[in-house]
Design a protein around this motif. Structure first.
Motif: not given
Ligand SMILES: Cc1cc2nc3c(=O)[nH]c(=O)nc-3n(C[C@H](O)[C@H](O)[C@H](O)COP(=O)(O)OP(=O)(O)OC[C@H]3O[C@@H](n4cnc5c(N)ncnc54)[C@H](O)[C@@H]3O)c2cc1C
Ligand SMILES: Nc1ncnc2c1ncn2[C@@H]1O[C@H](COP(=O)(O)O)[C@@H](O)[C@H]1O
Lengths: 337, 264
Positions: A47, A68, A184
């Motif tokens: 994170s 994340d 991502d």
């Protein structure tokens, strides 16, 4: 299963920086990739580690998958394994390397089991060798306490997975102008992934240089017990600007903290100078300093196996030898200016 | 509380230096090397016995190995285990960690209902530290490795502490679960003569491939994704200069040599 010709590295990060062990692995992955013509890809889970992909790029990653998610701030064994295995199943890389750390050692086996592939623990060397024209990752591990080596291969399953202790490979030189594609990846998680939930991580601040990065190491064995305390070895460690470490009996007896144990179950050191004081030279121990450049050993038993793996061996009682040795080194250092 | 403890019989680590490589056959020669219960597995068993003593229940040990591994189970009986399963079949030989975990998982599913499974953190011979997480995956339960304390929360959750390099983690674990413990968790008990006499009253259940209903393709060397490619002896060459004069002289000579070698 055939997949992408890619070499993957699991990237560990702390406080917004990639760990040294990760960067060492990246260096090796790039080397392997040159032989197999494969790009190096990192998987980064956690994170808020925005700066890390750039760092990974500087050390050779051409792509970084970033998962994340605030739920992944602390290491969560099942959730991490699930997202990492998900990526592996989707892309199926040829090779996937993990650092053998608190996290890597716990995560890699569960990922391997989810994917149904082989995993080789605690490798001390990795290289590509062709078998029937097919490049295979040869993964060298110490066996039987360290006196022997085994090359392990994983011929039929992919990825070929391995863990490597920190310090086994050298830190490569970073290139500041490199870029990596950042992808991502959303974390698909539910309650079931948190059947084991990490609720707290307590870490003490590092007191000194970690053993794996020390330039000089003084390791005490059970024979140093005769000295009545660690003061004299500590003095020698300071004289050579080194870090104090020990064998398992010294850790078990509380003289040396657990993270300062050298050997198969402890640390692999690659220091310039390694001084062993009163250790008999069990292979479990000696396999931990094979990469050291110069080894000096002191032991009162001329037949101690430690002398077989030392450049300079001093036969004598530590209570007599150690003060002289420290004295001589101090003299030498001060005369050097 | 049903607790299963996985134990392995290993060559006595104290004798590892006597294990040599046969130059001709390229095989490891370990004749005459005594075998023992993997030390940390006794800590796992001790943890199980302590939990049983507190909450009542049953402790079953399970081991995969050659017929001789029954000795390990007998030792566990002496310490206080209630039941023992030995997985022994030629087809199981040569299993890597994945296949070991798979075989243990199949046996546990078949014979041992469990709330908790305890393992050692690593074996002395192969020492991969991989069996526990992989066993948990095959059984679809959570796992924690390197456990140093086990505490009971309310109901079906545990609070365990996991040792780390530089500290520890606190983890809440829902049962059923797999935990691999390290040596700091407890001191294993030493069986008394009376304990040892009771061993004969307990029975070991021995199972082979057919009893587990498994295919020989999925177990042992054949079922293992990793294989051994080479085995070689290795030692980095060192200078091996020995100084055995008086302490003062030897120390001076040593430092002199280090200076010459540019090692200081
Ligand atoms: C699975 C497993 C993993 C292990 N992993 C590790 C590991 O990672 N690291 C590790 O260190 N060990 C490990 N061990 C333990 C290892 O096998 C040895 O038992 C240990 O390294 C021995 O430590 P030592 O040399 O300090 O003690 P000893 O073997 O007892 O040696 C003490 C030495 O001190 C000398 N001595 C005594 N008094 C004096 C004196 N006054 N002056 C000079 N010399 C003196 C003696 O001659 C002797 O050589 C492991 C064991 C197992 C089973
Ligand atoms: N053949 C086996 N039979 C039973 N338990 C085993 C076996 N191999 C490994 N284990 C268990 O798994 C733990 C970790 O082993 P390893 O992953 O090989 O380091 C050991 O401490 C044992 O508790």
């Amino acid at each position: 299963m055939t997949g992408k010709n890619e070499t993957w590295v699991y990237a560990e990060q702390k406080a917004g920086h990639a760990s040294k062990a990760t960067l060492q692995l990246l260096g090796k992955a790039v080397e392997l990739g040159k032989e197999t013509g494969s790009p190096t890809v990192c998987v980064l889970v956690g994170s808020g580690a925005q700066g890390v992909p750039r760092e990974l790029a500087a050390y050779g990653a051409s792509k970084v998958y970033v998962v994340d998610d605030p739920r992944l701030e602390l290491y969560q064994s099942e959730a991490y394994a699930s997202v990492v295995a998900g990526l592996v199943k989707e892309h199926c890389p040829e090779i996937f390397l993990f650092a053998a750390t608190d996290v890597g050692e716990d995560l890699a086996p569960r990922v391997a089991a989810k994917v149904g592939t082989g995993l080789t623990a605690h490798c001390i060397d990795l290289r590509i060798e062709k078998r029937d024209g097919v490049p295979l990752l040869h993964q060298t591990v110490p066996a039987w306490g360290g006196g022997m080596r085994i090359d392990i291969v994983c011929p039929k399953h992919r990825p070929q997975m391995a863990t490597v202790k920190p310090g086994v490979f050298d830190l490569p030189v970073p290139k500041s102008d490199s870029n990596a594609e950042v992808v991502d990846v959303p974390a698909q998680l539910n309650e079931k992934h948190f059947r084991a939930r990490t609720i707290e991580v307590k870490e003490e601040a590092q007191r000194e240089t970690p053993l794996t990065e020390a330039d000089a190491v003084v390791a005490v064995g059970w024979g140093a017990y005769s000295l009545g305390g660690i003061q004299c070895p500590q003095e020698l460690a300071e004289a050579v600007c080194g870090t104090l470490a020990g064998t398992r009996p010294m850790v078990d007896s509380g003289w040396i903290p657990p993270d300062r144990m050298v050997g198969q179950s402890g640390k692999v050191v690659s220091s310039r100078l390694f001084i062993s004081l009163g250790a008999s030279g069990a292979m479990h121990f000696t396999s931990g300093f094979e990469r050291a450049k110069f080894v000096v050993a002191v032991d009162q038993n001329p037949k101690a196996p430690i002398f077989q793996v030392a450049d300079i061996g001093i036969v004598g009682d530590l209570r007599e030898v150690l003060p002289c040795l420290t004295e001589e080194i101090k003299k030498q250092k001060s005369s050097k200016g | 509380m049903d607790i299963v403890v996985c134990i392995k019989q290993v060559p006595d680590p104290e004798h590892f230096s006597k294990i040599v490589l046969d130059a001709k056959t390229k095989l490891v020669r370990r004749e005459g090397i005594p075998v023992v219960v993997n030390q940390v597995d006794k800590h796992a068993l001790e943890a199980a016995l302590q939990i049983r003593e507190k909450f009542s229940g049953r402790v079953t040990v399970i081991s995969m190995g050659p017929p001789q591994a029954r000795e390990a189970i007998e030792e566990a009986f002496a310490m206080g285990a209630d039941g023992g399963v030995l997985l022994s079949d030629r087809a199981f030989a040569g299993a890597d960690s994945l296949t070991t975990a798979y075989t243990l998982a199949q046996a546990i599913k078949k014979f041992s209902p469990f709330d908790l499974i305890l393992l050692g953190n690593e074996t002395a011979d192969s020492g991969t530290r991989q069996v526990a997480p992989q066993l948990a995956e095959f059984l679809d339960v959570p796992h924690v490795t390197n456990v140093r304390t086990i505490g009971f929360n309310s109901g079906d959750t545990l609070i365990v502490e996991r040792s780390m390099e530089n500290g520890h983690m606190k983890i809440e674990v829902r049962l059923p679960a797999v935990l691999a413990v390290n040596r700091t968790i407890n001191e294993p008990r030493i069986p008394s003569v009376i304990d040892i006499m009771q061993v004969a009253t307990k029975e070991i259940k021995v199972c082979g491939l057919a009893d587990l209903g498994l295919s020989s393709e999925d177990v042992g060397l054949v079922g293992s994704p990793t294989q051994m490619a080479n085995l070689f002896e290795s030692r980095r060459e060192r200078r091996r200069e020995i100084l055995d004069g008086a302490a003062v002289t030897a120390a001076r000579q040593a430092v002199e040599r280090l200076r010459e070698l540019n090692a200081l």
